[in-house]
Scaffold this active site. Structure first.
Site, short mmCIF file in Angstrom:
data_model
loop_
_atom_site.label_atom_id
_atom_site.label_comp_id
_atom_site.label_asym_id
_atom_site.label_seq_id
_atom_site.Cartn_x
_atom_site.Cartn_y
_atom_site.Cartn_z
N GLU A 1 26.24 53.21 6.43
CA GLU A 1 26.52 51.77 6.68
C GLU A 1 26.37 51.01 5.49
OE1 GLU A 1 27.75 51.24 9.76
OE2 GLU A 1 27.12 53.25 10.50
N HIS B 1 29.57 50.55 3.75
CA HIS B 1 30.40 49.61 4.33
C HIS B 1 30.30 48.15 3.87
CE1 HIS B 1 32.78 51.85 7.22
NE2 HIS B 1 31.56 52.24 7.94
ZN ZN Z 1 31.39 53.77 8.98
#
Ligand code: ZN
Length: 169
Positions: free
Chosen positions: A140, A143
């Site tokens: 995450e 991202h």
């Molecule tokens: Zn992802």
């Protein structure tokens, strides 16, 4: 509200997200972002979701590893403006992404990670994570910097991902 999850290679998924500002905490817009993220994550049955995956370029992600939580009980983690410290040791792990439906690839991740972040109330916290939570946090956090699984694999695996996505569209 359940939001539409952006599918890679959507250009927003390559954006670097901006830090959440102190004045944003407690606003309706901010509280709704967090609620929408949880609704969207549980709707698709995922483990983690970053704000940019629903088109909001802010440094926020959520993680719920359920029974795989390293805290021995499910914890609904909200990480805002997180800073990661990675343990040196790495391991190849199978990994999927809500923005790459149906794709699982081997990604090299660190086996443990320490995180300093702020929660949704604006309170600072720190924690050490291993296992699925540790892996998900690294995924995450990528991202937030515009990085997704295809940026973490070799050329052969990258070509395989493109082929699979093409076959689906
Ligand atoms: Zn992802």
């Amino acid at each position: 509200v359940i939001k539409k999850i952006l599918i890679w290679p959507h250009p927003d998924l390559k954006k670097k997200s901006a830090p959440v500002l102190p004045e944003e905490f407690g606003t309706a817009a901010f509280n709704n972002l967090i609620l929408d993220m949880w609704e969207t994550l549980y709707d698709v049955g995922g483990v983690g979701l970053s704000a940019i995956q629903i088109g909001v370029p802010k440094r926020v992600f959520i993680v719920d590893a359920g029974k795989s939580s390293s805290r021995k009980a499910p914890v609904r983690w909200v990480f805002i403006n997180p800073v990661l410290s990675l343990k040196e040791e790495t391991a190849p792990l199978n990994e999927g992404c809500l923005s790459l439906p149906g794709i699982v690839e081997t990604v090299v991740r660190h086996t443990a990670v320490s995180v300093e972040a702020v929660d949704e109330t604006g309170e600072a916290f720190a924690g050490d994570f291993v296992g699925l939570e540790g892996q998900c946090i690294q995924h995450e956090h990528d991202h937030l910097d515009g990085i997704a699984i295809p940026d973490r694999v070799d050329q052969e695996a990258y070509a395989k991902i493109l082929k699979k996505l093409k076959a689906k569209s």
